[in-house]
Design a protein around this motif. Structure first.
Motif, PDB file in Angstrom:
ATOM      1  N   TRP A 316       0.877  -1.206  -0.053  1.00 37.85           N
ATOM      2  CA  TRP A 316       0.006  -0.007  -0.078  1.00 37.85           C
ATOM      3  C   TRP A 316       0.828   1.056   0.098  1.00 37.85           C
ATOM      4  O   TRP A 316       0.609   2.295  -0.816  1.00 37.85           O
ATOM      5  CB  TRP A 316      -0.864   0.014   1.231  1.00 37.85           C
ATOM      6  N   ALA A 317       2.056   1.057   0.706  1.00 34.53           N
ATOM      7  CA  ALA A 317       2.691   2.474   0.856  1.00 34.53           C
ATOM      8  C   ALA A 317       3.418   2.606  -0.471  1.00 34.53           C
ATOM      9  O   ALA A 317       3.748   3.725  -0.811  1.00 34.53           O
ATOM     10  CB  ALA A 317       3.773   2.234   1.741  1.00 34.53           C
ATOM     11  N   PHE A 318       3.768   1.514  -1.253  1.00 37.31           N
ATOM     12  CA  PHE A 318       4.299   1.903  -2.562  1.00 37.31           C
ATOM     13  C   PHE A 318       3.443   2.293  -3.649  1.00 37.31           C
ATOM     14  O   PHE A 318       3.873   2.998  -4.331  1.00 37.31           O
ATOM     15  CB  PHE A 318       5.026   0.360  -3.035  1.00 37.31           C
ATOM     16  N   ASP A 319       2.224   2.039  -3.491  1.00 40.15           N
ATOM     17  CA  ASP A 319       1.283   2.636  -4.336  1.00 40.15           C
ATOM     18  C   ASP A 319       0.941   3.999  -3.941  1.00 40.15           C
ATOM     19  O   ASP A 319       0.923   4.720  -4.809  1.00 40.15           O
ATOM     20  CB  ASP A 319      -0.182   1.875  -4.238  1.00 40.15           C
ATOM     21  N   VAL A 336      15.413   6.722  -7.299  1.00 42.86           N
ATOM     22  CA  VAL A 336      15.622   6.168  -6.137  1.00 42.86           C
ATOM     23  C   VAL A 336      15.241   6.778  -5.062  1.00 42.86           C
ATOM     24  O   VAL A 336      15.844   7.895  -4.741  1.00 42.86           O
ATOM     25  CB  VAL A 336      17.299   5.726  -6.257  1.00 42.86           C
ATOM     26  N   PHE A 337      14.376   6.300  -3.910  1.00 44.51           N
ATOM     27  CA  PHE A 337      14.198   6.923  -3.000  1.00 44.51           C
ATOM     28  C   PHE A 337      14.221   6.198  -1.387  1.00 44.51           C
ATOM     29  O   PHE A 337      14.175   4.946  -1.777  1.00 44.51           O
ATOM     30  CB  PHE A 337      12.462   7.396  -2.734  1.00 44.51           C
ATOM     31  N   VAL A 338      14.296   6.870  -0.462  1.00 39.18           N
ATOM     32  CA  VAL A 338      14.179   6.167   0.989  1.00 39.18           C
ATOM     33  C   VAL A 338      12.898   6.843   1.582  1.00 39.18           C
ATOM     34  O   VAL A 338      13.200   8.311   1.765  1.00 39.18           O
ATOM     35  CB  VAL A 338      15.661   6.545   1.774  1.00 39.18           C
ATOM     36  N   VAL A 339      11.983   6.114   1.819  1.00 42.58           N
ATOM     37  CA  VAL A 339      10.778   6.572   2.596  1.00 42.58           C
ATOM     38  C   VAL A 339      10.902   6.224   3.915  1.00 42.58           C
ATOM     39  O   VAL A 339      10.802   4.930   4.326  1.00 42.58           O
ATOM     40  CB  VAL A 339       9.651   6.202   1.694  1.00 42.58           C
ATOM     41  N   ARG A 340      10.530   7.196   4.979  1.00 40.70           N
ATOM     42  CA  ARG A 340      10.191   6.946   6.355  1.00 40.70           C
ATOM     43  C   ARG A 340       8.735   6.959   6.574  1.00 40.70           C
ATOM     44  O   ARG A 340       8.012   8.024   6.019  1.00 40.70           O
ATOM     45  CB  ARG A 340      10.707   8.091   7.095  1.00 40.70           C
ATOM     46  N   THR A 341       8.066   5.769   6.803  1.00 39.19           N
ATOM     47  CA  THR A 341       6.737   5.737   6.752  1.00 39.19           C
ATOM     48  C   THR A 341       6.216   5.853   8.455  1.00 39.19           C
ATOM     49  O   THR A 341       6.646   6.219   9.305  1.00 39.19           O
ATOM     50  CB  THR A 341       6.660   4.120   6.373  1.00 39.19           C
ATOM     51  N   THR A 342       4.984   5.850   8.673  1.00 39.59           N
ATOM     52  CA  THR A 342       4.208   5.782   9.937  1.00 39.59           C
ATOM     53  C   THR A 342       4.027   4.549  10.626  1.00 39.59           C
ATOM     54  O   THR A 342       3.684   4.631  11.851  1.00 39.59           O
ATOM     55  CB  THR A 342       2.670   6.552   9.549  1.00 39.59           C
ATOM     56  N   ILE A 343       4.483   3.586  10.234  1.00 43.49           N
ATOM     57  CA  ILE A 343       4.251   2.206  10.944  1.00 43.49           C
ATOM     58  C   ILE A 343       5.044   2.178  11.871  1.00 43.49           C
ATOM     59  O   ILE A 343       6.281   2.517  12.010  1.00 43.49           O
ATOM     60  CB  ILE A 343       4.767   1.080   9.842  1.00 43.49           C
ATOM     61  N   ALA A 535       0.720   6.989   4.618  1.00 43.00           N
ATOM     62  CA  ALA A 535       1.661   5.722   5.026  1.00 43.00           C
ATOM     63  C   ALA A 535       3.207   6.524   5.097  1.00 43.00           C
ATOM     64  O   ALA A 535       4.100   5.956   5.670  1.00 43.00           O
ATOM     65  CB  ALA A 535       1.871   4.636   4.074  1.00 43.00           C
ATOM     66  N   ILE A 536       3.045   7.642   4.357  1.00 39.18           N
ATOM     67  CA  ILE A 536       4.515   8.576   4.223  1.00 39.18           C
ATOM     68  C   ILE A 536       4.652   9.486   4.996  1.00 39.18           C
ATOM     69  O   ILE A 536       3.789  10.436   4.979  1.00 39.18           O
ATOM     70  CB  ILE A 536       4.757   8.794   2.715  1.00 39.18           C
ATOM     71  N   LEU A 537       5.644   9.708   5.730  1.00 34.86           N
ATOM     72  CA  LEU A 537       6.187  10.909   6.497  1.00 34.86           C
ATOM     73  C   LEU A 537       6.906  11.741   5.922  1.00 34.86           C
ATOM     74  O   LEU A 537       7.043  12.918   5.971  1.00 34.86           O
ATOM     75  CB  LEU A 537       6.932  10.340   7.873  1.00 34.86           C
ATOM     76  N   GLU A 538       8.269  11.215   5.348  1.00 37.64           N
ATOM     77  CA  GLU A 538       8.999  11.870   4.598  1.00 37.64           C
ATOM     78  C   GLU A 538       9.779  11.122   3.359  1.00 37.64           C
ATOM     79  O   GLU A 538       9.910   9.883   3.590  1.00 37.64           O
ATOM     80  CB  GLU A 538      10.042  12.666   5.309  1.00 37.64           C
ATOM     81  N   VAL A 539      10.134  11.738   2.115  1.00 39.51           N
ATOM     82  CA  VAL A 539      10.702  11.156   1.304  1.00 39.51           C
ATOM     83  C   VAL A 539      12.064  11.961   1.063  1.00 39.51           C
ATOM     84  O   VAL A 539      12.239  13.270   0.965  1.00 39.51           O
ATOM     85  CB  VAL A 539       9.865  11.285  -0.144  1.00 39.51           C
ATOM     86  N   ARG A 540      12.963  11.048   0.870  1.00 40.23           N
ATOM     87  CA  ARG A 540      14.428  11.623   0.375  1.00 40.23           C
ATOM     88  C   ARG A 540      14.947  10.738  -0.659  1.00 40.23           C
ATOM     89  O   ARG A 540      14.717   9.406  -1.064  1.00 40.23           O
ATOM     90  CB  ARG A 540      15.415  11.175   1.691  1.00 40.23           C
TER      91      ARG A 540
END
Length: 753
Positions: A316-319, A336-343, A535-540
């Motif tokens: 779901w986070a990838f979508d 190419v990304f590094v994603v900090r999620t809410t989980i 699901a996403i808090l920040e994207v780097r």
């Protein structure tokens, strides 16, 4: 006067001249046209074919031309939706994301997307891997124009003879078109679009480029995309280094990566690899002698059974990430990304264990095989998501994609609408018979309670009252207008499901998703502010540059209902937990509110509740919509919700629930009250999650049970009273003792427990 007469004569002469010219032109044109037609007719008479030649040659050709023109127009009409998918100039980049996901505290939890680092050129892939892929997926890949007509016809004949799907007729180009542009839904429209897009790809890319993209983009199970990512995941090596047995196993994954994923079902994966080896021989790419070694020594895979990634959440986070990337400027080329999620992985594990344990212990009794849950904070950040019992068996996310009837858990939207239109929690409505047309709702016990307040009606989950409220809300305009108001309020809360207008809408007959339902309830503890699930808090980027942050760039909370209405609803819903249908969900010392839901024939059972910190929805049922064995929302759903929320509140400051205040301790048990009366200090309440049986512990118990059965069978068959204990029995004693934690087999002396 003379001058006027002269002008009139000139005008007449001019008009006569104009008329003559027109007549002459029409005559000349008609004469010329007739002469041209006569010449054309004389010319065509030379080609006149009569009698049998006309019906054998000319008429069929004419009909074919007519039908061909019609077919061409139809094809162009069908091709328009397919070519719309290619309107974006960056169509090739839309599916090449590579995302590494972190939990809310920055710990890696998994990845999705294709592997970008050290991308392997086509010529560096092992020859056996290329041959295995072509032999299994598309043997005529280098000969067709994107659609393998012969292969498709052969697959149709084979499937018709088998009475089911045995062979796939899609070429590699068609499969790539589906991966790049389309979904996996099985519809005629998708197959038509797939065919047109395959032909379009063949005109834009070379055969080698298509094959390379297919090897890089295909989903291979285990959250991996592309053969190189799969080789690292399953064999801990690069695709450059796979041998024939491993190449056959990888090539077997293209058909059904879930079914044949070796880390989930190794025997099925090896059986599928054998089929691939057969295909290599049948296609003439290799001989039986060359594949003999791979048959005798099948591939071994890395044991990843203990790697519990939150796969439903990651999908779901990838979508969500793919949709988010589409909002970035088109000039942005980073993929190419590094994603900090809410989980929160501790809450996630607690949710998974709670559902598994409840289904293991009570699923058979209740005839329930599936469950889903979502835990959200009050900002809409999803702390945990379980989309089903076993991701390996089914990747269908029941928390996000399944639409199920919410039953009575939909009623809070009805009562909120009533409060917005002049009712109060103490307003009295008569619980009695009511009908809308031919439909007459019934209460759970097929009885009526007479005059009740709205709080009492919600607490006892009376069905008639919400229906009467929908009628009252419509006023002179009728019940339809009242239901329209209810839908509008649900939309404000964040429900995006269709919610068609039916008389039974007020009692939860229209379907919703677990995700939307859980986050919509956050409006109550949020003092009326609705939030968006995310699901996403920040994207780097891969180099650490910040691209996007939810608190800065995400959607802001919106005031859906007044704060006082939210407080009144929370106070009303708290009675459902303290004295109503959801007593099993009560949390000691934590203010709690919520609503149970049970649908017709017990097909769905829900509990959706919240505290001042979190909201959580739990659903139980069956994928085939078969009824459960009288499961209600106050049983397994409420119990599961209780276990999950106990874990979610560990180490967090308990917040006040607007409209309810701080929680109260649950009533003491008789034993605790007796101890308190005699001056003994009662044990402080243990708010840790209750001990549960883990999957590994269950496996050990099953193994012990089998050993007991084997030993008993051996004793019954061969042991006699006069003989000493057999060696088999002694061996069992050692095995059983070794299975116990901390046990030693050094001594076989009897022990007392």
């Amino acid at each position: 006067m003379t001058v006027l007469v002269e002008w009139i004569r000139k005008i007449r002469r001019w008009m006569l001249d104009l008329d003559a010219r027109i007549d002459s032109t029409l005559f000349s044109t008609g004469k010329g046209t007739r002469e041209l037609y006569e010449r054309y007719s004389a010319f065509m008479d030379r080609f006149h074919v009569g009698r049998w030649k006309r019906w054998v040659f000319i008429e069929p050709l004419s009909e074919a031309a007519t039908l061909g023109l019609g077919g061409l127009i139809l094809m162009l009409a069908l091709a328009v939706p397919a070519f719309r998918e290619t309107a974006d100039e960056d169509w090739l980049k839309k599916s090449d994301l590579a995302v590494t996901f972190l939990d809310r505290y920055g710990n890696p939890i998994g990845s999705r997307g294709i592997k970008h680092n050290d991308s392997i050129p086509l010529e560096d892939f092992p020859d056996v891997l290329i041959k295995a892929t072509l032999a299994t997926e598309d043997r005529r890949f280098y000969d067709h124009f994107g659609i393998d007509v012969a292969g498709t016809l052969r697959a149709l004949v084979t499937n018709a003879q088998a009475g089911g799907v045995r062979q796939g007729g899609s070429s590699i180009t068609q499969q790539l078109a589906k991966n790049l542009f389309l979904s996996n839904e099985r519809t005629i429209e998708r197959k038509i679009n797939e065919a047109f897009l395959a032909i379009w790809l063949e005109t834009r890319l070379t055969k080698n480029e298509i094959l390379k993209l297919y090897l890089d983009r295909a989903y291979m199970g285990g959250g991996t995309f592309g053969v190189d990512g799969a080789a690292h995941f399953y064999f801990n090596k690069s695709a450059r280094d796979v041998n024939l047995a491993e190449a056959a196993m990888l090539a077997g994954l293209f058909k059904a990566p879930t079914k044949y994923a070796p880390h989930i079902n190794l025997p099925a994966a090896r059986a599928r690899a054998n089929v691939v080896l057969d295909n290599l021989v049948d296609a003439g790419f290799m001989t039986e002698g060359q594949v003999f070694g791979a048959r005798r020594n099948p591939a071994s895979v890395v044991d990843r059974r203990d790697e519990n990634s939150p796969n439903y959440y990651l999908d779901w986070a990838f979508d969500e990430m793919r949709k988010l990337v589409d909002t970035f400027p088109k000039s942005y080329n980073e993929r190419v990304f590094v994603v900090r999620t809410t989980i929160d992985m501790s809450v996630q594990r607690a949710a998974e264990e709670a559902i598994e344990n409840q289904l293991r212990q009570f699923g058979r009794d209740y005839h329930a095989t599936q469950a889903a849950t979502v835990v959200s904070d009050l900002d809409g950040g999803i702390r945990a998501m379980v989309g089903g019992r076993d991701y390996g068996a089914s990747q269908f996310n029941r928390a996000v994609d399944a639409y199920r009837q919410p039953g009575s858990s939909f009623k809070p939207y009805v009562y909120t609408t009533a409060l917005l239109n002049g009712f109060t929690p103490k307003s009295v409505v008569v619980d009695g018979p009511v009908c809308i047309g031919n439909w007459c709702p019934q209460n759970y016990g097929h009885s009526y309670s007479g005059p009740v307040t709205l709080t009492q009606a919600l607490t006892r989950s009376i069905n008639v009252i919400p229906v009467k409220l929908s009628i009252a809300l419509g006023g002179k305009e009728g019940p339809k207008a009242g239901r329209k108001k209810i839908v509008e309020v649900a939309r404000r809360f964040g429900i995006k499901a269709p919610l068609p207008d039916t008389p039974s809408l007020p009692i939860g007959a229209d379907e919703v998703t677990v995700l939307e339902h859980a986050v919509a309830y956050a409006t109550f503890p949020n003092r009326g502010k609705a939030v968006t699930p995310h699901a996403i808090l920040e994207v780097r980027t891969g180099t650490g540059d910040l691209v996007w942050r939810y608190d800065r760039d995400g959607p802001k909370p919106r005031q859906a209902i007044p704060a006082n209405i939210a407080g009144e609803m929370a106070e009303m819903m708290s009675h459902v937990v303290s004295e109503g249908t959801a007593r099993r969900a009560a949390l000691d010392g934590i203010p709690t509110a919520g609503k149970t839901g049970t649908t017709n024939n017990y097909r769905d059972a829900w509990f959706v509740g919240y505290t001042g910190n979190f909201t959580c929805a739990v659903w139980y049922g069956n994928d085939d919509y078969s009824p459960t064995n009288r499961m209600t929302g106050g049983s397994l759903p409420a119990q599961t919700w209780h276990e999950i929320m106990l874990a979610a509140h560990q180490g967090v400051e308990i917040k006040e629930l607007p409209g309810v205040g701080m929680g109260t301790k649950l009533p003491q048990s008789p034993s605790a009250a007796l101890l308190a009366a005699h001056g003994a200090a009662p044990k402080p309440p243990d708010i840790r999650p209750p001990p549960v049986l883990t999957k590994r512990g269950a496996d050990v118990l099953v193994q012990v049970e089998k050993m007991l059965d084997d030993a008993a069978r051996t004793v019954d068959e061969s042991a006699k009273p006069a003989k000493p204990v057999s060696s088999t029995s002694a061996g069992f004693t050692e095995s059983f003792a070794s299975a116990l934690p901390g046990a030693s087999t050094a001594s076989t002396a009897p022990r007392k427990y």
